[in-house]
Design an enzyme around this catalytic site. Sequence first.
Site, mmCIF file in Angstrom:
data_model
loop_
_atom_site.group_PDB
_atom_site.id
_atom_site.type_symbol
_atom_site.label_atom_id
_atom_site.label_comp_id
_atom_site.label_asym_id
_atom_site.label_seq_id
_atom_site.Cartn_x
_atom_site.Cartn_y
_atom_site.Cartn_z
ATOM 1 N N HIS A 235 -11.462 10.016 0.140
ATOM 2 C CA HIS A 235 -11.445 9.791 -1.302
ATOM 3 C C HIS A 235 -12.864 9.520 -1.781
ATOM 4 C CE1 HIS A 235 -7.107 9.282 -2.244
ATOM 5 N NE2 HIS A 235 -7.041 9.076 -0.943
ATOM 6 N N SER B 79 -5.119 12.732 -1.925
ATOM 7 C CA SER B 79 -5.700 13.009 -0.605
ATOM 8 C C SER B 79 -5.800 14.499 -0.332
ATOM 9 C CB SER B 79 -4.807 12.442 0.507
ATOM 10 O OG SER B 79 -4.801 11.076 0.480
ATOM 11 N N MET C 151 1.998 6.180 -1.610
ATOM 12 C CA MET C 151 1.396 4.852 -1.810
ATOM 13 C C MET C 151 0.595 4.771 -3.105
ATOM 14 S SD MET C 151 -0.064 4.439 2.052
ATOM 15 C CE MET C 151 0.908 4.975 3.471
ATOM 16 N N SER C 152 0.900 5.642 -4.054
ATOM 17 C CA SER C 152 0.118 5.644 -5.296
ATOM 18 C C SER C 152 1.002 6.099 -6.460
ATOM 19 C CB SER C 152 -1.075 6.603 -5.154
ATOM 20 O OG SER C 152 -0.621 7.932 -5.004
ATOM 21 N N ASN D 264 3.630 15.919 4.989
ATOM 22 C CA ASN D 264 4.342 15.673 6.254
ATOM 23 C C ASN D 264 5.772 15.297 5.901
ATOM 24 O OD1 ASN D 264 2.783 13.107 5.250
ATOM 25 N ND2 ASN D 264 4.579 12.342 6.330
ATOM 26 N N HIS E 44 -3.002 9.934 9.295
ATOM 27 C CA HIS E 44 -3.738 10.288 8.076
ATOM 28 C C HIS E 44 -4.407 11.657 8.266
ATOM 29 C CE1 HIS E 44 -5.682 9.678 4.282
ATOM 30 N NE2 HIS E 44 -6.895 9.576 4.787
ATOM 31 N N ALA F 228 -0.636 13.166 -2.082
ATOM 32 C CA ALA F 228 -0.003 13.634 -0.849
ATOM 33 C C ALA F 228 1.159 12.685 -0.600
ATOM 34 C CB ALA F 228 -0.996 13.595 0.298
ATOM 35 N N TYR G 22 -2.999 -0.904 -1.859
ATOM 36 C CA TYR G 22 -3.134 -1.405 -0.483
ATOM 37 C C TYR G 22 -4.574 -1.757 -0.113
ATOM 38 C CZ TYR G 22 -4.405 3.460 0.628
ATOM 39 O OH TYR G 22 -4.984 4.694 0.646
ATOM 40 N N GLU G 23 -5.523 -1.333 -0.929
ATOM 41 C CA GLU G 23 -6.920 -1.701 -0.650
ATOM 42 C C GLU G 23 -7.171 -3.171 -0.970
ATOM 43 O OE1 GLU G 23 -9.927 1.482 -1.763
ATOM 44 O OE2 GLU G 23 -8.121 2.257 -2.696
ATOM 45 N N HIS H 183 -6.309 2.301 -4.721
ATOM 46 C CA HIS H 183 -4.951 2.034 -4.222
ATOM 47 C C HIS H 183 -4.665 0.537 -4.167
ATOM 48 C CE1 HIS H 183 -5.986 6.021 -2.588
ATOM 49 N NE2 HIS H 183 -4.703 6.286 -2.712
#
Length: 276
Positions: free
Chosen positions: A62, A31, A212-213, A236, A248, A114, A86-87, A84
Amino acid sequence: MTAAYKRLQEIYGSLQEKIHFQPKIALVLGSGLGDYAESIRTEAVLDYKELKGFPVSTVSGHKGRFVFGYVKDVPVVIMQGRVHYYEGYPMEDVVLPIRLMKMMGAQILFLTNAAGGINDRFKAGDFMMITDQIANFVPSPLIGPNIEELGVRFPDMSEIYDKELCSILRGAAKDLGIGLQEGTYIQLSGPNYESPHEVQMCRILGADAVGMSTACEAVAANHMGMKICGISCISNMACGITGQPLSHEEVKETADRVAPWFKSLITEGIARMACR
Ligand code: HPA
């Protein structure tokens, strides 16, 4: 031959009809880092959607394409936008591009992302070199019949992140005057950010950054014997650490702000890895 390998071969075949390029290093941009691909000497670009059967990412920020070109004369393939879990894609799809880049010839995989900082010595905007990972909160991409053509059934994971590549990155950061934290990355499924107690759980487990990746991609790459390195941009501090809600937008803003340093670290890292 497994169905998964047959599919890989078909997609690889359709790629070869369009492009003949042999990368040494495969780079995955996380990201906020996507435009790094625009700064390299580009040889060819291939949208994921041009490859029949290829999973296409839907996340804002992305792009979805391979960029082939040279970073300081080193032939690279860059994933500008990853897929990802989560997609909603099965893990086999999430790691398919990584497997494809190995089939193209890449021996080294450079992962970026990120991530939320868990280690309280970190602050937003820091970079963390990934030295190990926790991947068990998402399914292993190796579940299912083993793809013998790629690797063994029970691959060792004692050094997922290659020590020599880590040492090269350490040296590059030092010479560039860029601070580089080190630590363990934990992959959770997302897409929601964590609750404060989930972040606490991750800390107790020994994680320094959460995202998440990446970890699933590293498992698939390690299975194939690729040499792997990775850097997280701490966009963050993870939930509950500063008391501020996450968004995000904040993740993208911080990644954008520190992108110039991130990019020079990637460039210098790649140049040194290629002549190791
Ligand atoms: N948690 C999970 N994934 C992330 C975060 C986070 O705080 N920041 C960027 N990606």
